[in-house]
Write an enzyme that holds these catalytic residues in place. Structure first.
Site, short mmCIF file in Angstrom:
data_model
loop_
_atom_site.label_atom_id
_atom_site.label_comp_id
_atom_site.label_asym_id
_atom_site.label_seq_id
_atom_site.Cartn_x
_atom_site.Cartn_y
_atom_site.Cartn_z
N LYS A 60 14.75 80.45 156.47
CA LYS A 60 15.02 81.88 156.64
C LYS A 60 15.39 82.50 155.29
O LYS A 60 16.45 82.26 154.74
CB LYS A 60 16.16 82.14 157.63
CG LYS A 60 16.15 83.61 158.05
CD LYS A 60 17.47 84.17 158.48
CE LYS A 60 18.36 84.63 157.37
NZ LYS A 60 17.88 85.80 156.60
N GLU A 106 25.68 75.83 148.56
CA GLU A 106 25.72 76.24 147.16
C GLU A 106 26.21 77.68 147.17
O GLU A 106 25.47 78.59 147.59
CB GLU A 106 24.33 76.10 146.55
CG GLU A 106 24.38 75.90 145.06
CD GLU A 106 24.27 77.19 144.30
OE1 GLU A 106 25.32 77.87 144.17
OE2 GLU A 106 23.19 77.52 143.84
N CYS A 139 24.42 82.82 140.65
CA CYS A 139 25.63 82.12 141.12
C CYS A 139 26.34 81.44 139.97
O CYS A 139 27.56 81.33 139.97
CB CYS A 139 25.28 81.13 142.21
SG CYS A 139 23.93 80.05 141.76
N GLU A 173 34.09 86.86 142.17
CA GLU A 173 32.68 86.97 141.82
C GLU A 173 32.21 88.41 142.02
O GLU A 173 32.46 89.01 143.05
CB GLU A 173 31.86 86.03 142.72
CG GLU A 173 30.38 86.06 142.40
CD GLU A 173 29.57 85.04 143.19
OE1 GLU A 173 29.61 85.08 144.44
OE2 GLU A 173 28.89 84.21 142.56
P1 NAI Z 1 24.96 86.24 152.24
O1 NAI Z 1 25.62 84.97 151.86
O2 NAI Z 1 25.54 86.94 153.41
O3 NAI Z 1 23.42 85.99 152.51
C1 NAI Z 1 22.72 84.81 152.17
C2 NAI Z 1 21.82 84.41 153.32
O4 NAI Z 1 22.61 84.13 154.47
C3 NAI Z 1 20.81 85.48 153.74
O5 NAI Z 1 19.60 84.87 154.08
C4 NAI Z 1 21.47 86.07 154.98
O6 NAI Z 1 20.56 86.64 155.86
C5 NAI Z 1 22.11 84.85 155.59
N1 NAI Z 1 23.21 85.15 156.51
C6 NAI Z 1 24.07 86.21 156.48
N2 NAI Z 1 24.96 86.13 157.49
C7 NAI Z 1 24.67 84.98 158.16
C8 NAI Z 1 25.24 84.33 159.30
N3 NAI Z 1 26.28 84.84 159.95
N4 NAI Z 1 24.70 83.16 159.69
C9 NAI Z 1 23.66 82.63 159.05
N5 NAI Z 1 23.06 83.20 157.99
C10 NAI Z 1 23.56 84.36 157.54
O7 NAI Z 1 24.94 87.16 150.95
P2 NAI Z 1 24.53 88.71 150.82
O8 NAI Z 1 25.10 89.51 151.94
O9 NAI Z 1 23.09 88.78 150.58
O10 NAI Z 1 25.32 89.07 149.48
C11 NAI Z 1 26.71 89.28 149.53
C12 NAI Z 1 27.39 88.71 148.32
O11 NAI Z 1 27.23 87.31 148.28
C13 NAI Z 1 26.81 89.16 146.99
O12 NAI Z 1 27.36 90.38 146.62
C14 NAI Z 1 27.20 88.04 146.09
O13 NAI Z 1 28.52 88.21 145.61
C15 NAI Z 1 27.17 86.83 146.96
N6 NAI Z 1 25.93 86.04 146.83
C16 NAI Z 1 26.00 84.84 146.20
C17 NAI Z 1 24.86 84.09 146.02
C18 NAI Z 1 24.89 82.80 145.31
O14 NAI Z 1 23.84 82.26 144.97
N7 NAI Z 1 26.04 82.25 145.07
C19 NAI Z 1 23.55 84.55 146.47
C20 NAI Z 1 23.60 85.80 147.17
C21 NAI Z 1 24.75 86.50 147.32
#
Ligand code: NAI
Ligand code: MG
Length: 493
Positions: free
Chosen positions: A179, A254, A288, A387
């Protein structure tokens, strides 16, 4: 067939059960790029069932590594063949500058080739015999694929993050439901088209686009999934871990970071400035492992800060497809708002905004932001501790190696760290004492498919990439054989 309107399940393109969709945007002009299917729990059910059948009934997990390698290499070739189109699509969906997208796509292809090599090599690894303390027994270890994998990935490196999970999982013999992020689903749909053309057995690879709550959560919670592989934010990582706990699923996480970069005064000024910039402005800082906290030895601090502002000023901001652009828009309105509010809070915290952090006046459409440089950032501020995930760098001066290490390690995160000095003995000493899964010496961010990737503390669990990433999709099985003709003689004498 418009692949952007279909999910890819069980070797077929199919409409989502509820026939709902969501829009994917171009963050440089806020236009709608495509309407993409919004999968619901019903679609996840179909995808997981397909992966389960493909795993339990084969042939995929029972093929030799060499047979799987042929298909992985064909996927790599398919990605390379479409590199220009995929890179352009990545720019449009994510906003990143074209040279970065070209790098990502080439890296994604390289990742499939690399894991093809590991799959092949696994065929010829000699049986791992275990010397046990009782000579009546022979014991050895075999490796088997973990099973059905649910992979949930973020938007910062859309195709590359897919490759980091799909390539090792397939190489190991697992079947997978992927996904992608709802902000950047398009190159993952193209990956499904490549996989389809290559002729992977039905159900081995499934792609479901959808929102986190509606598609991600049911995938994470599905009892027939054996392993969850997640990259994203810490709050969502916690939910994934909770979901995994019910069936005690295998798990890799991660998550975020607030990685430090220690610069000693003997460093070359230009090199330090360049790597600091690469460490935080590359991909608009939406990385990240971004080295967002920079600690500079006091003697170098004023001149470095001045030079950093001077060079940062020159970064060309604009549409990722325009020549010479090195900073595109942030991925979404929400992400830019989050970064702008962190900048506003930072200004309240006593830190000095030395440069940037504004919406550029000449770019009225799109989620652009000038890179921000904060100096003298207080260690107890959110700016220093949390972050931000944007082009915002925090600087502080330090006086001793010990102080630098204390400040660097004082974080709930431990994904990456960097140290710069011409004294390599000192750099290595500091590298060893940094509590992080990845430490760069005299550079920041270079990443290789061959080397382990993952964090300490709240930055996650497990390692991706390299042999470690491969093994994270393989179970370890002990087989023990009783070799003696003698009766065991415990109950029956
Ligand atoms: P997120 O962690 O919510 O999203 C990442 C993935 O998880 C997406 O595919 C999303 O659809 C999925 N997801 C969201 N809620 C879920 C749930 N309840 N169960 C299963 N899957 C779920 O991150 P988002 O909302 O895109 O970004 C928010 C913040 O997260 C950013 O501002 C940033 O600070 C951080 N982030 C960190 C990343 C990293 O590589 N460490 C990557 C992306 C975001
Ligand atoms: Mg998009």
């Amino acid at each position: 067939m418009d692949i952007y309107q279909h999910l890819y399940i069980d070797g077929q393109w199919r409409l989502p059960v509820r026939q709902q969709s969501f829009a994917s945007f171009d963050p440089s002009d806020e236009s709608v790029l495509a309407q993409v299917p919004a999968a619901s729990a019903e679609d996840i059910e179909l995808a997981v069932q397909a992966a389960r059948r493909a795993f339990d009934e084969g042939p995929w997990p029972r093929l030799s590594g060499a047979e799987r390698a042929t298909l992985l290499r064909a996927i790599a070739a398919g990605i390379r063949q479409r590199l220009p189109q995929l890179a352009e699509l990545e720019v449009r969906d994510n906003g990143k500058p074209l040279p970065e997208a070209q790098w990502d796509i080439a890296d994604a292809a390289g990742c499939f080739d690399y894991y093809a090599g590991l799959a092949e090599a696994a065929d010829v690894v000699p049986q791992q015999n275990i010397e046990v303390s009782d000579p009546h027994f022979s014991c050895w270890v075999e490796r088997e694929p973990v099973g059905v994998v649910g992979a949930i990935i973020p938007w910062n490196f859309p195709l590359l993050m897919a490759a980091w999970k799909v390539a090792p999982a397939l190489a190991a013999g697992c079947c997978i439901v992927l996904k992608p992020s709802e902000l950047t689903p398009l190159t993952a749909l193209e990956l499904a088209a490549i996989v389809h053309a290559v002729g992977l057995p039905a159900g081995v690879f499934n792609l479901v686009t959808g929102l986190g709550a509606d598609a991600g959560a049911p995938l994470a919670e599905h009892p027939l999934v054996d392993k969850l592989a997640f990259t994203g934010s810490v709050p969502t990582g916690r939910r994934i871990m909770q979901a995994a706990s019910r069936e005690i699923k295998n798990l890799s996480l991660e998550l975020g970071g607030k990685s430090p970069f220690i610069v000693f005064a003997d460093s070359d000024l230009e090199a330090a400035v360049e790597w600091i910039m690469f460490g935080i402005f590359w991909n608009q800082g939406q990385v990240c492992s971004a080295t967002s906290r920079v600690l500079v030895e006091r003697a170098l601090y004023p001149v470095l800060l001045e030079r950093l502002v001077e060079q940062t000023r020159k970064i060309r901001i604009g549409h990722g497809l325009d020549e010479g652009v090195l900073l595109g828009p942030l991925v979404s309105a929400g992400q830019r708002d989050k970064v702008l509010s962190a900048i506003a809070d930072g200004q309240q915290s006593g830190a000095r905004l030395a440069y940037g952090g504004e919406v550029p006046a000449d770019l009225d459409k799109g989620y652009f932001l000038t890179p921000a440089i904060f100096a003298e950032v207080p260690v107890d501020s959110a700016l220093w501790c949390e972050e931000i995930f944007g082009p915002v760098v925090c600087l502080r001066a330090f006086d001793s190696e010990e102080e630098a290490l204390c400040l660097a390690n004082d974080s709930v995160y431990g994904l990456a760290a960097a140290v710069m000095s011409q004294d390599l003995a000192r750099a290595e000493r500091v590298a060893r004492r940094l509590r992080a899964g990845i430490v760069w010496i005299n550079c920041s961010q270079p990443t290789f498919s061959e080397a382990p990737w993952g964090g300490y503390k709240q930055s996650g669990i497990g390692r991706e990439l390299g042999q470690w990433g491969f093994d994270s999709y393989r179970e370890v099985k002990q087989i023990t054989r009783y070799d003696s003709a003698q009766a065991w003689g415990w109950y029956i004498k």
